[in-house]
Design a protein around this motif. Structure first.
Motif, mmCIF file in Angstrom:
data_model
loop_
_atom_site.group_PDB
_atom_site.id
_atom_site.type_symbol
_atom_site.label_atom_id
_atom_site.label_comp_id
_atom_site.label_asym_id
_atom_site.label_seq_id
_atom_site.Cartn_x
_atom_site.Cartn_y
_atom_site.Cartn_z
ATOM 1 N N ARG A 1 -11.200 12.721 7.321
ATOM 2 C CA ARG A 1 -12.399 11.881 7.288
ATOM 3 C C ARG A 1 -13.619 12.678 6.825
ATOM 4 O O ARG A 1 -14.448 12.169 6.066
ATOM 5 N N ARG A 2 -13.724 13.932 7.243
ATOM 6 C CA ARG A 2 -14.863 14.755 6.819
ATOM 7 C C ARG A 2 -14.817 15.022 5.318
ATOM 8 O O ARG A 2 -15.853 14.985 4.641
ATOM 9 N N VAL A 3 -13.624 15.262 4.781
ATOM 10 C CA VAL A 3 -13.479 15.463 3.334
ATOM 11 C C VAL A 3 -13.896 14.196 2.589
ATOM 12 O O VAL A 3 -14.651 14.250 1.616
ATOM 13 N N LEU A 4 -13.435 13.053 3.058
ATOM 14 C CA LEU A 4 -13.766 11.793 2.397
ATOM 15 C C LEU A 4 -15.256 11.490 2.495
ATOM 16 O O LEU A 4 -15.858 10.997 1.529
ATOM 17 N N ASP A 5 -15.851 11.808 3.643
ATOM 18 C CA ASP A 5 -17.299 11.628 3.795
ATOM 19 C C ASP A 5 -18.056 12.553 2.859
ATOM 20 O O ASP A 5 -19.038 12.152 2.229
ATOM 21 N N GLN A 6 -17.593 13.806 2.758
ATOM 22 C CA GLN A 6 -18.255 14.780 1.883
ATOM 23 C C GLN A 6 -18.174 14.331 0.430
ATOM 24 O O GLN A 6 -19.089 14.569 -0.354
ATOM 25 N N ARG A 7 -17.094 13.672 0.068
ATOM 26 C CA ARG A 7 -16.928 13.170 -1.304
ATOM 27 C C ARG A 7 -17.817 11.951 -1.557
ATOM 28 O O ARG A 7 -18.030 11.541 -2.694
ATOM 29 N N GLY A 8 -18.341 11.356 -0.471
ATOM 30 C CA GLY A 8 -19.248 10.213 -0.608
ATOM 31 C C GLY A 8 -18.556 8.874 -0.663
ATOM 32 O O GLY A 8 -19.148 7.880 -1.094
ATOM 33 N N LEU A 9 -17.305 8.819 -0.223
ATOM 34 C CA LEU A 9 -16.567 7.560 -0.257
ATOM 35 C C LEU A 9 -16.985 6.653 0.909
ATOM 36 O O LEU A 9 -17.169 7.114 2.035
ATOM 37 N N THR A 10 -17.116 5.366 0.618
ATOM 38 C CA THR A 10 -17.447 4.391 1.660
ATOM 39 C C THR A 10 -16.178 4.034 2.426
ATOM 40 O O THR A 10 -15.049 4.319 1.968
ATOM 41 N N ASP A 11 -16.342 3.384 3.575
ATOM 42 C CA ASP A 11 -15.171 2.951 4.349
ATOM 43 C C ASP A 11 -14.301 2.010 3.521
ATOM 44 O O ASP A 11 -13.076 2.073 3.589
ATOM 45 N N ARG A 12 -14.925 1.150 2.738
ATOM 46 C CA ARG A 12 -14.174 0.210 1.889
ATOM 47 C C ARG A 12 -13.348 0.972 0.848
ATOM 48 O O ARG A 12 -12.179 0.675 0.630
ATOM 49 N N GLN A 13 -13.937 1.966 0.220
ATOM 50 C CA GLN A 13 -13.211 2.764 -0.767
ATOM 51 C C GLN A 13 -12.052 3.517 -0.122
ATOM 52 O O GLN A 13 -10.970 3.616 -0.705
ATOM 53 N N VAL A 14 -12.268 4.030 1.083
ATOM 54 C CA VAL A 14 -11.202 4.724 1.811
ATOM 55 C C VAL A 14 -10.066 3.757 2.111
ATOM 56 O O VAL A 14 -8.886 4.094 1.928
ATOM 57 N N GLN A 15 -10.393 2.544 2.541
ATOM 58 C CA GLN A 15 -9.354 1.558 2.842
ATOM 59 C C GLN A 15 -8.535 1.209 1.599
ATOM 60 O O GLN A 15 -7.320 1.041 1.675
ATOM 61 N N VAL A 16 -9.188 1.119 0.452
ATOM 62 C CA VAL A 16 -8.473 0.841 -0.808
ATOM 63 C C VAL A 16 -7.521 1.991 -1.133
ATOM 64 O O VAL A 16 -6.362 1.766 -1.505
ATOM 65 N N LEU A 17 -7.991 3.229 -0.979
ATOM 66 C CA LEU A 17 -7.131 4.386 -1.254
ATOM 67 C C LEU A 17 -5.948 4.452 -0.288
ATOM 68 O O LEU A 17 -4.828 4.788 -0.696
ATOM 69 N N ILE A 18 -6.184 4.110 0.967
ATOM 70 C CA ILE A 18 -5.093 4.089 1.956
ATOM 71 C C ILE A 18 -4.078 3.016 1.581
ATOM 72 O O ILE A 18 -2.865 3.256 1.628
ATOM 73 N N ALA A 19 -4.555 1.840 1.188
ATOM 74 C CA ALA A 19 -3.650 0.751 0.790
ATOM 75 C C ALA A 19 -2.819 1.166 -0.423
ATOM 76 O O ALA A 19 -1.617 0.880 -0.482
ATOM 77 N N GLU A 20 -3.433 1.869 -1.361
ATOM 78 C CA GLU A 20 -2.698 2.352 -2.533
ATOM 79 C C GLU A 20 -1.642 3.372 -2.121
ATOM 80 O O GLU A 20 -0.535 3.384 -2.647
ATOM 81 N N GLN A 21 -1.984 4.231 -1.168
ATOM 82 C CA GLN A 21 -1.052 5.265 -0.672
ATOM 83 C C GLN A 21 0.160 4.608 0.005
ATOM 84 O O GLN A 21 1.278 5.089 -0.139
ATOM 85 N N GLU A 22 -0.095 3.520 0.741
ATOM 86 C CA GLU A 22 0.973 2.884 1.508
ATOM 87 C C GLU A 22 1.760 1.855 0.705
ATOM 88 O O GLU A 22 2.805 1.399 1.158
ATOM 89 N N ALA A 23 1.270 1.493 -0.480
ATOM 90 C CA ALA A 23 1.946 0.489 -1.306
ATOM 91 C C ALA A 23 3.288 1.037 -1.784
ATOM 92 O O ALA A 23 3.409 2.220 -2.123
ATOM 93 N N PRO A 24 4.308 0.160 -1.809
ATOM 94 C CA PRO A 24 5.618 0.627 -2.309
ATOM 95 C C PRO A 24 5.506 1.016 -3.784
ATOM 96 O O PRO A 24 4.835 0.369 -4.567
ATOM 97 N N GLN A 25 6.167 2.096 -4.120
ATOM 98 C CA GLN A 25 6.153 2.588 -5.504
ATOM 99 C C GLN A 25 7.280 1.919 -6.286
ATOM 100 O O GLN A 25 8.391 1.793 -5.790
ATOM 101 N N PRO A 26 6.988 1.507 -7.544
ATOM 102 C CA PRO A 26 8.032 0.832 -8.351
ATOM 103 C C PRO A 26 9.141 1.766 -8.771
ATOM 104 O O PRO A 26 9.100 2.919 -8.785
#
Length: 84
Positions: free
Chosen positions: A59-84
């Protein structure tokens, strides 16, 4: 905080947060998410009191990068999405 975490302290942040660091941070936040236990929230990976050291680091790394909670949630969803 667990007693071992009090001794070890926080994990250091990278001097410059790169895209690779963001990827590691998203992985840390995803793997070390909260899970409800009878004695409260614990890390689902290492069972430490949540938020554990790696979750806090992520969380500290993501905050330092300036990502919003919404942007973090999108990245998490992409990480958890099944890969083709």
């Amino acid at each position: 905080m667990d007693s071992i975490e009090e001794i070890l302290g926080e994990l250091p942040l990278p001097p410059y947060v790169t895209a690779e660091d963001v990827g590691f941070a998203i992985k840390a936040v995803t793997v070390h998410a909260a899970e409800q236990w009878p004695d409260g929230q614990r890390c689902r990976n290492d069972r430490a009191v949540h938020p554990c050291r790696l979750y806090r680091w992520g969380r500290r790394v993501l905050d330092q990068r300036g990502l919003t909670d919404r942007q973090v949630q999108v990245l998490i969803a992409e990480q958890e999405a099944p890969q083709p």
